[in-house]
Design a protein around this motif. Structure first.
Motif, short mmCIF file in Angstrom:
data_model
loop_
_atom_site.label_atom_id
_atom_site.label_comp_id
_atom_site.label_asym_id
_atom_site.label_seq_id
_atom_site.Cartn_x
_atom_site.Cartn_y
_atom_site.Cartn_z
N ARG A 224 35.16 29.16 36.71
CA ARG A 224 34.10 30.16 36.85
C ARG A 224 34.02 31.05 35.61
O ARG A 224 32.93 31.33 35.10
N ASP A 225 35.17 31.48 35.14
CA ASP A 225 35.21 32.34 33.96
C ASP A 225 34.74 31.58 32.73
O ASP A 225 33.97 32.11 31.91
N ALA A 226 35.18 30.33 32.60
CA ALA A 226 34.81 29.54 31.42
C ALA A 226 33.32 29.24 31.39
O ALA A 226 32.71 29.14 30.31
N LEU A 227 32.70 29.09 32.56
CA LEU A 227 31.26 28.81 32.63
C LEU A 227 30.42 30.08 32.58
O LEU A 227 29.20 30.03 32.73
N THR A 228 31.09 31.23 32.40
CA THR A 228 30.45 32.56 32.34
C THR A 228 29.67 32.89 33.61
O THR A 228 28.66 33.60 33.57
N ALA A 229 30.11 32.34 34.75
CA ALA A 229 29.54 32.75 36.02
C ALA A 229 30.11 34.11 36.39
O ALA A 229 31.17 34.52 35.90
N PHE A 230 29.44 34.83 37.27
CA PHE A 230 29.92 36.14 37.68
C PHE A 230 31.26 35.99 38.39
O PHE A 230 31.45 35.08 39.21
N ILE A 231 32.19 36.89 38.08
CA ILE A 231 33.52 36.85 38.69
C ILE A 231 33.55 37.78 39.91
O ILE A 231 33.29 38.97 39.78
N PRO A 232 33.87 37.27 41.09
CA PRO A 232 33.98 38.16 42.25
C PRO A 232 35.31 38.91 42.21
O PRO A 232 36.33 38.36 41.81
N ALA A 233 35.30 40.16 42.60
CA ALA A 233 36.53 40.94 42.66
C ALA A 233 37.29 40.58 43.93
O ALA A 233 36.71 40.42 45.00
N ALA A 234 38.60 40.47 43.81
CA ALA A 234 39.44 40.11 44.96
C ALA A 234 39.92 41.33 45.73
O ALA A 234 40.57 41.18 46.77
N GLY A 235 39.62 42.53 45.24
CA GLY A 235 40.03 43.74 45.93
C GLY A 235 41.41 44.23 45.56
O GLY A 235 41.77 45.37 45.83
#
Length: 474
Positions: A224-235
């Motif tokens: 996800r990070d490598a594809l520059t998609a938005f990163i969801p926060a895990a809290g």
């Protein structure tokens, strides 16, 4: 007209056939989805586009921070763990320019007393008593901490640089704080991996989170990070730039009247905030780093040890991410982002397909028994259906092998083997959580408020480690 034994058998065979088609097709779609993710991860690794860096933990622990950091920990009925969590975090992070904001409800004196013990008169700790009875929602408690932090900024005349979120049961990593501080130089949001610890008294239920996070935070989030998609926060282990949260608070106030950056009505406010920051143009990073000893810099904790608690927790995640996420966040305009959101929201559908698979298994057993008893099967699989079943079986073996490999990398070969053996149990938990989430979502559609279905915590990893050291000394 009454059905004879043969007619009943035909109906049973028809159910088997239809369920087999339904489950086979959707299992195949799941196999294709995971193979695509596996393929991208393998390509990234083999080409060197992503790799896990190594750092010296001790140097980071004692390094200087470039600005003030506020750690926010909401706590409702966490008297069994909050003291240990706070005491461990204070030892792991001795930095002077660090503040802990602990959110306590006014009707929870036990947590207040436990947090006071954990603070041990440390001037860096702020116990913030909520001005309403609990539980409200985790987001509401975080917004109360955010407002307390704002008041401190005005009184002190110094703004916070980074806001870091953690849960009341977390065991933080000594290298995490300085690592986040450095990473925030060129982004607005950082997420560290979460590493569940195998529970000594619950090797099947609590420990099944190990393989799920080992694969999710070892592969899916990396892709996800490598594809520059938005990163969801895990809290937990997620940090935000102060100005970014200020902007998100202003947006939330204009949209819903919220008194902080977290949506009070969301059950997964952390997940939502990460995606909203990305949608607003904020840069995010998933930070995967190992120490010199090979251990991952990550947030560690125990997860629910009983079936009922695991179902409650996963139902809340499913409700917030799948149902509320669809309602509140919709879809993005990019193919990659929509793929990731579809993966996030597939939980309820996956639960239905898994339930179908188990129903199919029971019907197949019954029909096999009838076949042995002399009642022939009314139908035979076609070559195309045999091919569908074969592909799904190969896909299952591949998926089990991948899960075992990622689990073995973090926890060793024995836990990797257990990861495969725990698959049926994980599926049952997912099915039960899907039902609970659907019912909870249905209640909100009829006008009920979303409820913080909080997970209870009985022990802390630091307590277990201390007990083990004491026993060894004896």
């Amino acid at each position: 007209m009454e059905l004879g034994p043969w007619s009943a058998l035909e109906w049973l065979a028809l159910m088997e056939y239809e369920l087999l088609l339904f489950a086979g097709v959707f299992f195949l779609l799941g196999v294709a989805d995971e193979l695509a993710m596996d393929g991208i991860w393998l390509w990234l690794r083999t080409t060197g586009r992503v790799r896990t860096h190594r750092i010296a933990r001790a140097q980071l622990r004692h390094g200087e921070l470039s600005g003030l950091v506020a750690v926010m920990i909401p706590a409702w009925q966490e008297d069994k763990v909050i003291s240990e969590t706070l005491a461990h975090a204070r030892r792991a992070w001795p930095h002077d320019n660090l503040l802990f904001y602990i959110g306590i409800y006014r009707n929870d004196p036990a947590s207040m007393q436990a947090a006071s013990r954990g603070a041990d008169d440390d001037s860096r700790v702020r116990l913030v008593v909520h001005d309403r009875d609990g539980p409200s929602t985790k987001a509401d408690c975080l917004n109360r901490l955010y407002r307390a932090m704002e008041q401190d900024e005005l009184r002190r005349g110094q703004a916070v640089r980074i806001i870091l979120l953690h849960d009341a049961e977390d065991m933080v990593d000594e290298a995490a704080l300085a690592l986040i501080d450095t990473a925030m130089d060129d982004c607005e949001f950082v997420q560290l991996p979460v590493l569940p610890l195998p529970h000594p008294t619950s090797p099947w239920i609590a420990s099944h989170y190990c393989e799920e996070f080992a694969e999710s935070h070892g592969k899916a989030m990396v892709v996800r990070d490598a594809l520059t998609a938005f990163i969801p926060a895990a809290g937990v282990g997620c940090a935000f730039n102060r100005e970014t949260l200020r902007t998100m608070a202003e947006i939330a106030r204009e949209e819903s009247g919220a008194r902080g950056p977290f949506c009070d009505s969301s059950l997964t406010e952390d997940y939502e905030l990460g995606l909203r920051i990305g949608a607003a143009g904020g840069r995010s990073r998933f930070l995967r780093v190992r120490g010199e000893d090979g251990t991952l810099v990550a947030t560690r904790s125990y997860f629910p040890t009983t079936l009922e608690r695991a179902v409650r927790q996963k139902a809340r995640w499913m409700h917030g991410i799948a149902f509320q996420g669809w309602d509140r966040l919709g879809w993005s305009g990019t193919l990659v982002e929509n793929w990731m959101r579809l993966r996030d929201r597939r939980g309820p559908m996956s639960a239905l397909v898994l339930l179908t698979g188990y129903m199919l298994f029971l019907i197949a057993l019954l029909l096999t028994a009838l076949d042995i008893a002399g009642y022939g099967r009314p139908w035979e699989p076609t070559p195309l259906l045999w091919a569908l079943l074969g592909i799904n079986m190969i896909g299952f073996i591949w998926r089990a092998g991948v899960r075992m490999a990622f689990t073995t990398r973090e926890y060793g070969a024995m836990e990797g083997l257990r990861a495969v053996l725990r698959i049926p149990l994980a599926n049952v938990i997912a099915i039960m959580a899907g039902r609970r989430a659907l019912l909870a979502y249905g209640r909100t559609l009829r006008g009920a408020d979303a409820q913080w279905d909080k997970t209870a915590h009985d022990d802390h990893p630091a307590m277990t480690q201390r007990s083990a050291v004491s026993e060894h000394a004896v």
